[in-house]
Design a protein around this motif. Structure first.
Motif, PDB file in Angstrom:
ATOM      1  N   ALA A 156     -38.319  -5.036  10.882  1.00  0.00           N
ATOM      2  CA  ALA A 156     -38.365  -6.246  10.052  1.00  0.00           C
ATOM      3  C   ALA A 156     -36.946  -6.442   9.517  1.00  0.00           C
ATOM      4  O   ALA A 156     -36.239  -5.459   9.252  1.00  0.00           O
ATOM      5  CB  ALA A 156     -39.351  -6.096   8.906  1.00  0.00           C
ATOM      6  N   ILE A 157     -36.540  -7.698   9.409  1.00  0.00           N
ATOM      7  CA  ILE A 157     -35.166  -7.989   8.989  1.00  0.00           C
ATOM      8  C   ILE A 157     -35.193  -8.965   7.821  1.00  0.00           C
ATOM      9  O   ILE A 157     -35.929  -9.960   7.842  1.00  0.00           O
ATOM     10  CB  ILE A 157     -34.365  -8.573  10.181  1.00  0.00           C
ATOM     11  N   LEU A 205     -40.941  -2.660   3.972  1.00  0.00           N
ATOM     12  CA  LEU A 205     -41.065  -1.275   4.429  1.00  0.00           C
ATOM     13  C   LEU A 205     -42.518  -0.811   4.484  1.00  0.00           C
ATOM     14  O   LEU A 205     -42.876   0.026   5.320  1.00  0.00           O
ATOM     15  CB  LEU A 205     -40.275  -0.347   3.496  1.00  0.00           C
ATOM     16  N   THR A 206     -43.339  -1.327   3.591  1.00  0.00           N
ATOM     17  CA  THR A 206     -44.687  -0.753   3.454  1.00  0.00           C
ATOM     18  C   THR A 206     -45.799  -1.642   4.013  1.00  0.00           C
ATOM     19  O   THR A 206     -46.907  -1.170   4.192  1.00  0.00           O
ATOM     20  CB  THR A 206     -44.998  -0.464   1.960  1.00  0.00           C
ATOM     21  N   ASN A 207     -45.507  -2.915   4.253  1.00  0.00           N
ATOM     22  CA  ASN A 207     -46.552  -3.820   4.741  1.00  0.00           C
ATOM     23  C   ASN A 207     -46.294  -4.145   6.219  1.00  0.00           C
ATOM     24  O   ASN A 207     -45.478  -5.000   6.549  1.00  0.00           O
ATOM     25  CB  ASN A 207     -46.552  -5.099   3.896  1.00  0.00           C
ATOM     26  N   ASP A 208     -47.039  -3.469   7.096  1.00  0.00           N
ATOM     27  CA  ASP A 208     -46.789  -3.622   8.532  1.00  0.00           C
ATOM     28  C   ASP A 208     -47.177  -5.004   9.064  1.00  0.00           C
ATOM     29  O   ASP A 208     -46.806  -5.361  10.181  1.00  0.00           O
ATOM     30  CB  ASP A 208     -47.495  -2.515   9.323  1.00  0.00           C
ATOM     31  N   LYS A 209     -47.900  -5.767   8.250  1.00  0.00           N
ATOM     32  CA  LYS A 209     -48.220  -7.150   8.685  1.00  0.00           C
ATOM     33  C   LYS A 209     -46.955  -7.999   8.754  1.00  0.00           C
ATOM     34  O   LYS A 209     -46.947  -9.062   9.373  1.00  0.00           O
ATOM     35  CB  LYS A 209     -49.199  -7.796   7.714  1.00  0.00           C
ATOM     36  N   LEU A 210     -45.882  -7.551   8.109  1.00  0.00           N
ATOM     37  CA  LEU A 210     -44.627  -8.321   8.114  1.00  0.00           C
ATOM     38  C   LEU A 210     -43.694  -7.902   9.258  1.00  0.00           C
ATOM     39  O   LEU A 210     -42.601  -8.441   9.403  1.00  0.00           O
ATOM     40  CB  LEU A 210     -43.906  -8.145   6.760  1.00  0.00           C
ATOM     41  N   ASN A 211     -44.140  -6.940  10.078  1.00  0.00           N
ATOM     42  CA  ASN A 211     -43.274  -6.442  11.163  1.00  0.00           C
ATOM     43  C   ASN A 211     -42.958  -7.523  12.198  1.00  0.00           C
ATOM     44  O   ASN A 211     -43.727  -8.469  12.387  1.00  0.00           O
ATOM     45  CB  ASN A 211     -43.967  -5.291  11.917  1.00  0.00           C
ATOM     46  N   ALA A 287     -42.788 -11.212  -0.543  1.00  0.00           N
ATOM     47  CA  ALA A 287     -43.042 -10.525  -1.815  1.00  0.00           C
ATOM     48  C   ALA A 287     -44.447 -10.780  -2.355  1.00  0.00           C
ATOM     49  O   ALA A 287     -44.929 -10.044  -3.219  1.00  0.00           O
ATOM     50  CB  ALA A 287     -42.006 -10.970  -2.849  1.00  0.00           C
ATOM     51  N   GLY A 288     -45.097 -11.845  -1.889  1.00  0.00           N
ATOM     52  CA  GLY A 288     -46.415 -12.172  -2.427  1.00  0.00           C
ATOM     53  C   GLY A 288     -46.321 -12.810  -3.806  1.00  0.00           C
ATOM     54  O   GLY A 288     -47.325 -12.934  -4.514  1.00  0.00           O
ATOM     55  N   ARG A 289     -45.134 -13.193  -4.218  1.00  0.00           N
ATOM     56  CA  ARG A 289     -44.926 -13.933  -5.468  1.00  0.00           C
ATOM     57  C   ARG A 289     -43.642 -14.736  -5.335  1.00  0.00           C
ATOM     58  O   ARG A 289     -42.826 -14.468  -4.447  1.00  0.00           O
ATOM     59  CB  ARG A 289     -44.831 -12.974  -6.674  1.00  0.00           C
ATOM     60  N   ALA A 290     -43.466 -15.704  -6.246  1.00  0.00           N
ATOM     61  CA  ALA A 290     -42.264 -16.540  -6.177  1.00  0.00           C
ATOM     62  C   ALA A 290     -41.022 -15.738  -6.571  1.00  0.00           C
ATOM     63  O   ALA A 290     -41.110 -14.749  -7.322  1.00  0.00           O
ATOM     64  CB  ALA A 290     -42.419 -17.731  -7.115  1.00  0.00           C
TER      65      ALA A 290
END
Ligand SMILES: NC(=O)c1ccc[n+]([C@@H]2O[C@H](COP(=O)([O-])OP(=O)(O)OC[C@H]3O[C@@H](n4cnc5c(N)ncnc54)[C@H](OP(=O)(O)O)[C@@H]3O)[C@@H](O)[C@H]2O)c1
Length: 305
Positions: A156-157, A205-211, A287-290
């Motif tokens: 992820a970048i 780093l921790t949420n693989d859905k963002l890979n 980030a799941g937030r603004a």
């Protein structure tokens, strides 16, 4: 059958737990401002036993109170040792001359591949790959992005906006001069802060859905006049904003900071003037937030001074 189901389910849960309990995430340049902010955020989110700080000068990262390993970007063998048993590594973009950076980053990428690291996250930068004095730095970041995508690991970048902190660290100079002076004219710049980035990189780093994707990480783009107004409001000042020519500004910065850094800083403001640091942010998605508002970032910095 019921017993088998229970046994099997329990076994499955054991595997999941053992995967998370053994997980190790390493962060490079951990003694630096961004690296250390990310280590601190990771400690809060996954616990210090899961975090490894990699630093060129390990003693400078001791304050982070996590396992510290040595990692100089010029040494692949440092990273062969530092990345043993690591599941995911955050590669913080280096500070060296752009030509050197590509090879330095490749030392980390190769070591990650050879030592079983599963995922790599990279702190890249927004901006134009050609056309201004900062472009060689951006182009070198793009090459590392490609190297990471081609490495065969999960990835992820993040493409970072411009840090707000250097302007605030420079406040005493602005006060002496009564003005914020650069060559950005009315161009808009997307700023961020190292703490906001730390929050976003923890998620990457921790949420693989963002890979498997690149994300622009910054807040709302603003002009230098808006930046000046916001600093005035928070600090109770009366600074003005003065724009000068690109050539004059780059010469001034080179005289103050030396050729390399002066050109880099001058090139950033040249890029802002030409609209190259304005864009659409993916921060909320990551980030799941603004992203924090400009005045919130400035107040946050002021409170930690
Ligand atoms: N977006 C922006 O506005 C912006 C602005 C400035 C920089 N950046 C980029 O963001 C990165 C992080 O910025 P920062 O504010 O955290 O920088 P910083 O506080 O100056 O930290 C730089 C770090 O790089 C480490 N380092 C230098 N040479 C190294 C090498 N050969 N191998 C391994 N580590 C090395 C230093 O280690 P020591 O403790 O051993 O010196 C230090 O930990 C920079 O490297 C740069 O690429 C972005």
């Amino acid at each position: 059958m019921a017993y088998f189901h229970l046994y099997f389910t329990g076994y499955f849960i054991d595997i999941c737990l053992s995967n998370t309990t053994d997980m190790k995430i390493a962060v490079t340049t951990a003694s630096g401002s961004l690296g250390s902010a990310i280590v601190k955020q990771l400690k809060q989110e996954i616990g210090k036993e899961h975090v490894i700080a990699i630093a060129r000068t390990p003693q400078k990262a001791a304050f982070l109170d996590v396992e510290v390993r040595k990692g100089d970007y010029n040494s692949k063998s440092d990273f062969d040792a530092a990345l043993k048993g690591v599941d995911a590594v955050l590669l913080v973009s280096g500070m060296d001359h752009p030509d050197k950076r590509i090879e330095q980053h490749r030392n980390v990428i190769e070591a990650a591949k050879e030592n079983g690291v599963k995922k790599m996250v990279y702190t890249s930068i927004m901006g134009a790959e050609s056309g201004n004095a900062f472009s060689p730095v951006v182009a070198s970041n793009r090459q590392t992005e490609e190297d990471i995508k081609n490495a065969g690991l999960e990835w992820a970048i993040g493409r970072n906006g411009i840090y707000i902190e250097p302007d605030l660290e420079y406040l005493e100079t602005y006060k002496k001069e009564g003005s914020i002076i650069n060559c950005a004219a009315n161009g808009k710049c997307a700023y961020t802060s190292r703490n906001e980035l730390a929050y976003a990189y923890c998620q990457l780093l921790t949420n693989d859905k963002l890979n498997g994707a690149s994300y622009n990480l910054f807040g709302e783009a603003i002009t230098q006049q808006q930046l000046t107004d916001a600093i005035n409001k928070v600090y109770g000042l009366n600074l003005s904003f003065k724009s000068i020519s690109v050539d004059e500004y780059i010469k001034q910065r080179q005289a103050a900071l030396g050729d390399f850094l002066g050109t880099v800083i001058g090139g950033i403001y040249e890029g802002i003037r030409n609209g190259k640091f304005n864009g659409t942010s993916d921060f909320t998605k990551v980030a799941g937030r603004a992203h924090l508002e400009l005045d919130e970032m400035i107040k946050g910095y002021q409170q930690n001074e």
